[in-house]
Design an enzyme around this catalytic site. Structure first.
Site, mmCIF file in Angstrom:
data_model
loop_
_atom_site.group_PDB
_atom_site.id
_atom_site.type_symbol
_atom_site.label_atom_id
_atom_site.label_comp_id
_atom_site.label_asym_id
_atom_site.label_seq_id
_atom_site.Cartn_x
_atom_site.Cartn_y
_atom_site.Cartn_z
ATOM 1 C CG HIS A 182 9.331 12.352 19.652
ATOM 2 N ND1 HIS A 182 9.816 13.472 19.017
ATOM 3 C CD2 HIS A 182 9.313 12.646 20.970
ATOM 4 C CE1 HIS A 182 10.056 14.410 19.930
ATOM 5 N NE2 HIS A 182 9.761 13.935 21.127
ATOM 6 C CB CYS B 191 1.019 -2.875 29.732
ATOM 7 S SG CYS B 191 0.871 -3.681 28.118
ATOM 8 C CB CYS C 296 -2.889 -4.393 24.997
ATOM 9 S SG CYS C 296 -1.345 -5.076 25.593
ATOM 10 C CB SER D 21 14.451 23.160 15.753
ATOM 11 O OG SER D 21 13.404 22.394 16.353
ATOM 12 C CB ALA E 101 23.239 15.529 9.018
HETATM 13 N N1 APR Z 1 21.116 18.348 7.933
HETATM 14 C C1 APR Z 1 21.085 18.718 9.241
HETATM 15 N N2 APR Z 1 20.124 19.514 9.763
HETATM 16 C C2 APR Z 1 19.170 19.963 8.927
HETATM 17 C C3 APR Z 1 19.140 19.632 7.547
HETATM 18 C C4 APR Z 1 20.168 18.782 7.061
HETATM 19 N N3 APR Z 1 20.233 18.419 5.770
HETATM 20 N N4 APR Z 1 18.061 20.247 6.992
HETATM 21 C C5 APR Z 1 17.445 20.920 7.989
HETATM 22 N N5 APR Z 1 18.111 20.765 9.142
HETATM 23 C C6 APR Z 1 17.803 21.308 10.472
HETATM 24 C C7 APR Z 1 16.955 22.559 10.505
HETATM 25 O O1 APR Z 1 17.778 23.708 10.437
HETATM 26 C C8 APR Z 1 16.284 22.438 11.888
HETATM 27 O O2 APR Z 1 17.085 23.081 12.884
HETATM 28 O O3 APR Z 1 17.036 20.316 11.139
HETATM 29 C C9 APR Z 1 16.254 20.941 12.158
HETATM 30 C C10 APR Z 1 14.868 20.340 12.099
HETATM 31 O O4 APR Z 1 14.123 20.892 13.149
HETATM 32 P P1 APR Z 1 12.643 20.332 13.403
HETATM 33 O O5 APR Z 1 11.924 20.238 12.109
HETATM 34 O O6 APR Z 1 12.054 21.156 14.512
HETATM 35 O O7 APR Z 1 12.854 18.835 13.876
HETATM 36 P P2 APR Z 1 13.069 18.304 15.339
HETATM 37 O O8 APR Z 1 14.005 19.162 16.112
HETATM 38 O O9 APR Z 1 13.404 16.878 15.198
HETATM 39 O O10 APR Z 1 11.581 18.414 15.960
HETATM 40 C C11 APR Z 1 11.344 17.763 17.191
HETATM 41 O O11 APR Z 1 8.967 18.177 16.944
HETATM 42 O O12 APR Z 1 7.244 18.221 15.440
HETATM 43 C C12 APR Z 1 7.787 17.512 16.497
HETATM 44 O O13 APR Z 1 7.630 15.205 16.962
HETATM 45 C C13 APR Z 1 8.176 16.134 16.052
HETATM 46 O O14 APR Z 1 10.158 14.852 16.567
HETATM 47 C C14 APR Z 1 9.688 16.133 16.148
HETATM 48 C C15 APR Z 1 9.949 17.180 17.203
#
Ligand code: APR
Length: 274
Positions: free
Chosen positions: A133, A144, A162, A204, A246
């Protein structure tokens, strides 16, 4: 069946990683929560609190890149950066990022596909990272795909052009509705194809194409190891899920992995001696 304890989940996760040949991590916003950057979904997430943004941001940009840039520059001049932008500017890597860099140096982690644009994994020392992303510190040509550090792009003339092909330049961060740049998508697909174990860190698993990679590994019989305090859409596919943050779990996992790998090499050494 009784729920596994954190200890048992951690032991099983270390064992799976030690036995795998090509571990690839899929990283999500959860990995940076302990660096002060809010996630999008799940408890406390930005979209959870304020609702999802419009899904056509990229189409709006394409309709009038000059206007898009003028609004962005005006916002920056007013210091009106969003909560997310301000958190990203101040964020530092947390122990989870450093543990990933260690797993890479140990030869366990072969590649990371990150959905985060915060650059924290690179700061922590990870070298083999595909930013599906984009990266907030870069600008990119939409024609490009040439990328350049954001500070090297003049905003005197909008939209910026560019230097390679004269195409329109925007932030490298991939907006909603924007195709993933083909060069980085190719790397992600190559690495997911090689993976026999995917480490799901704070995602997620709801946004494609990234969310398809764990399913691809699962369907070919690979292992999925999840680290996330909460259950989510991918959890029921997982071989093991360690339910914790994490930043705490990853350093513990590295320690257990070191032990498992020493035990394996010790046993192998013993066989050689006798
Ligand atoms: N450690 C691990 N996981 C965690 C923690 C933590 N401390 N805190 C929250 N989480 C988990 C949540 O339970 C959730 O499942 O991290 C996840 C975050 O999910 P999202 O906010 O949906 O993030 P992501 O999966 O990266 O979203 C993907 O969506 O909005 C777009 O471009 C954006 O890159 C992003 C993409």
């Amino acid at each position: 069946m009784e729920a596994k304890t954190w200890e048992e989940e951690l032991e099983e996760a270390a064992h799976i990683l030690a036995e795998s040949n090509y571990v690839v991590a899929l990283v999500g916003a959860g990995l940076s929560v302990e660096s002060g950057i809010p996630s999008f979904r799940g408890p406390g997430g930005l979209w959870t609190r304020f609702g999802e943004p419009p899904m056509n941001g990229y189409q709006v940009f394409l309709q009038n890149p000059k206007k898009w840039w003028e609004e962005r520059v005006a916002q920056q001049r007013q210091g009106a950066g969003s909560e997310l932008q301000q958190a990203m500017e101040q964020a530092k890597p947390n122990p989870g990022h450093y543990a990933l860099a260690k797993l890479e140096r140990m030869g366990v982690l072969k590649y990371t596909i990150t959905q985060n644009a915060d650059n924290l994994q690179r700061v922590a020392g990870c070298a083999r990272v595909a930013e599906i992303h984009g990266n907030r510190l870069k600008m990119r040509c939409i024609v490009c795909h040439f990328r350049m550090p954001r500070e090297e792009v003049s905003l005197e003339v909008l939209p910026p052009q560019c230097p390679e092909c004269g195409g329109v330049v925007k932030g490298d961060v991939v907006g909603f509705g924007e195709p993933i740049p083909p060069d980085v998508l190719d790397i992600c697909q190559r690495e997911a194809g090689r993976s026999d174990c995917m480490l799901l860190l704070g995602t997620s698993g709801t946004v494609y194409p990234a969310a398809a990679f764990p399913q691809q590994v699962y369907q070919k019989g690979g292992a999925l190891v999840e680290i996330n305090p909460y259950e989510n859409g991918l959890s029921h596919f997982c071989t093991v899920a360690v339910h914790g943050p994490a930043g705490e779990v990853l350093p513990l996992l590295v320690e257990r992995l070191k032990g498992a790998m020493q035990a394996r090499s010790g046993a192998a050494g013993h066989q050689k001696r006798s």
